[in-house]
Design a protein around this motif. Structure first.
Motif, short mmCIF file in Angstrom:
data_model
loop_
_atom_site.label_atom_id
_atom_site.label_comp_id
_atom_site.label_asym_id
_atom_site.label_seq_id
_atom_site.Cartn_x
_atom_site.Cartn_y
_atom_site.Cartn_z
N GLY A 256 1.75 7.07 -6.72
CA GLY A 256 0.60 7.83 -7.17
C GLY A 256 -0.55 6.97 -7.63
N THR A 257 -0.50 5.66 -7.29
CA THR A 257 -1.57 4.75 -7.66
C THR A 257 -2.65 4.78 -6.59
OG1 THR A 257 0.01 3.32 -8.78
CG2 THR A 257 -2.15 2.37 -8.27
N GLY A 258 -3.86 5.14 -6.97
CA GLY A 258 -4.91 5.29 -5.99
C GLY A 258 -5.72 4.03 -5.75
N VAL B 170 -5.91 1.19 -4.25
CA VAL B 170 -5.45 0.29 -3.19
C VAL B 170 -6.59 -0.03 -2.22
CG1 VAL B 170 -3.04 1.01 -3.31
CG2 VAL B 170 -4.63 2.26 -1.82
N LYS B 171 -7.82 0.27 -2.60
CA LYS B 171 -8.94 0.08 -1.69
C LYS B 171 -9.14 -1.38 -1.33
CE LYS B 171 -11.55 4.21 -2.96
NZ LYS B 171 -12.83 4.74 -3.50
N GLN C 131 2.46 1.72 -3.46
CA GLN C 131 1.49 2.18 -4.46
C GLN C 131 1.14 3.65 -4.26
OE1 GLN C 131 2.19 -0.45 -6.39
NE2 GLN C 131 0.12 -0.18 -7.18
N ARG C 132 1.07 4.09 -3.02
CA ARG C 132 0.77 5.50 -2.75
C ARG C 132 1.92 6.39 -3.19
NH1 ARG C 132 -2.04 4.79 3.23
NH2 ARG C 132 -4.20 4.61 2.48
N ILE D 208 0.83 -1.21 0.00
CA ILE D 208 0.00 0.00 0.00
C ILE D 208 0.87 1.26 0.00
CG2 ILE D 208 -1.64 1.34 1.38
CD1 ILE D 208 -2.78 -1.40 2.31
N ASP D 209 1.92 1.27 0.82
CA ASP D 209 2.82 2.43 0.88
C ASP D 209 3.51 2.66 -0.46
OD1 ASP D 209 2.16 2.89 3.50
OD2 ASP D 209 3.89 1.83 4.33
#
Length: 369
Positions: free
Chosen positions: A273-275, A277-278, A269-270, A266-267
């Motif tokens: 800039g990839t959103g 990850v829900k 991907q953030r 998750i870190d």
């Protein structure tokens, strides 16, 4: 006091034994039935795809059983509590306990001890053990049971692998874990300071370190002011913060990650800039929420079934099944809201628990004293 203390200790052991015994027996019984139905459903496809018996047993069902047992652990807790507590109530054992001076609050102690043991086991299995087994289970499903396979290649992949570092792969082949026409650009203050290109890049999954890549036919351009320094190397090993799973679509990838791996993914991907990850956040929060659900379901089940009724345990079991189905339904809806709508994943995952905590408080206050 000397007489009551051993009695209460014996009472704790008695209820804990009943609770855990019924819990594990219900898992064994229900999951055995589920395995039979699952095999009958997929037998044609397994036969057509010539799935080996060894893989069916050890890669699929050996991981299938703990995965679904852990997923529905809270519901097994609910059914178990209602079943054995209703029997205690029908046999007037709870009336005898309360008449002997044992308050309902005191009676809940062994219930909560049992729920604590189950919650710890559920969390450990769900966060560390089951994700590792899910790798084999999902690989088996993709190979022998699903029509639509996971993507085995990717084209024109571009991502930010670190602050100011952009990677690009023209084509990536999943089975060989090799990418072709690779470039890595490093920026400082929005200015390009380094440009690396390689004809091929291969992920080394056997290396001791994560993110270990082997690059071939490498050209490095370092830009310093108005000067440019160019160097060529036949091959180099480098740590680049990306993995094949970052750009190959894998169904239910979040289920194969431990808690630490989920947070790391998750870190990363953030940072890139990839959103999207829900689904990973839902999986992470769900593992904690399922532990609290064990306590909530225990309180609801004990409060609901501790009163002796004319209809016996049928009424309590009926209400319990309705609440169990409703809880599973709410979990699915909440996860869908988090993934496909703008509902925060943490709120969506905890909505069923919040609702059932309110029900638990109400039923606890209405329980016999």
């Amino acid at each position: 006091m000397r007489i009551r203390i051993p009695l209460l200790k014996r009472l704790d052991t008695y209820i804990i034994g009943k609770f855990l015994g019924t819990y594990f027996f219900s898992i064994l019984l229900i999951i055995s039935i589920v395995v039979v139905f699952d095999y009958n459903e997929h037998i044609d496809r397994l036969t057509q795809n010539n799935a080996p018996w060894q893989e069916i047993v050890f890669d699929y069902y050996l991981n299938f059983v703990p995965y679904y047992a852990n997923m529905f652990s809270a519901l097994f807790v609910f059914i178990s509590v209602i079943f054995f507590t209703s029997k205690l109530a029908d046999n007037s054992e709870i009336i005898a306990m309360i008449s002997a001076g044992v308050s309902f609050r005191r009676l809940m102690r062994p219930y909560l001890i049992s729920a604590t043991l189950i919650a710890i086991l559920t969390f450990f299995l769900g966060s560390e053990i089951i994700p590792r087994g899910s790798v084999s289970r999902l690989a088996f499903e993709n190979q022998y049971m699903r029509k639509k396979k996971n993507a085995t290649y990717a084209d024109n992949v571009q991502m930010q692998v670190d602050t100011g570092v952009i990677a690009f792969i023209e084509h990536f082949d999943g089975p060989s874990k090799t990418g072709y026409h690779f470039s890595l650009d490093k920026f400082e203050n929005k200015k390009l300071v380094s440009h690396l290109t390689a004809t091929s890049i291969t992920y080394d999954s056997l290396a001791n370190e994560r993110f270990h890549w082997h690059l071939n036919n490498v050209t490095i351009r370092d830009l310093k002011g108005m000067r440019e320094y160019i160097s060529h190397k036949q091959s180099i090993d480098s740590l680049i913060i990306m993995e094949p799973q970052d750009f190959l679509f894998t169904r239910n990838l979040q289920e194969t990650m431990t808690n630490s791996e989920l947070l790391d993914y998750i870190d990363r991907q953030r940072i890139r800039g990839t959103g999207n990850v829900k689904a990973f956040l839902v999986e992470y929060y769900k593992r904690f929420a399922s532990c609290i659900a064990a306590f909530v379901m225990t309180i609801i089940g004990a409060s609901l079934s501790s009163r002796k009724r004319k209809g016996g345990m049928g009424f309590a079991l009926g209400i319990g099944l309705v609440l169990s189905v409703a809880y599973a339904f709410l979990q699915g809806i909440a996860a869908g809201f988090a993934t496909n709508a703008n509902v925060p994943p943490l709120l969506a995952v905890w909505l069923p628990n919040i609702l059932y905590i309110i029900i638990a408080i109400y039923l606890y206050k209405k329980a016999p004293r």
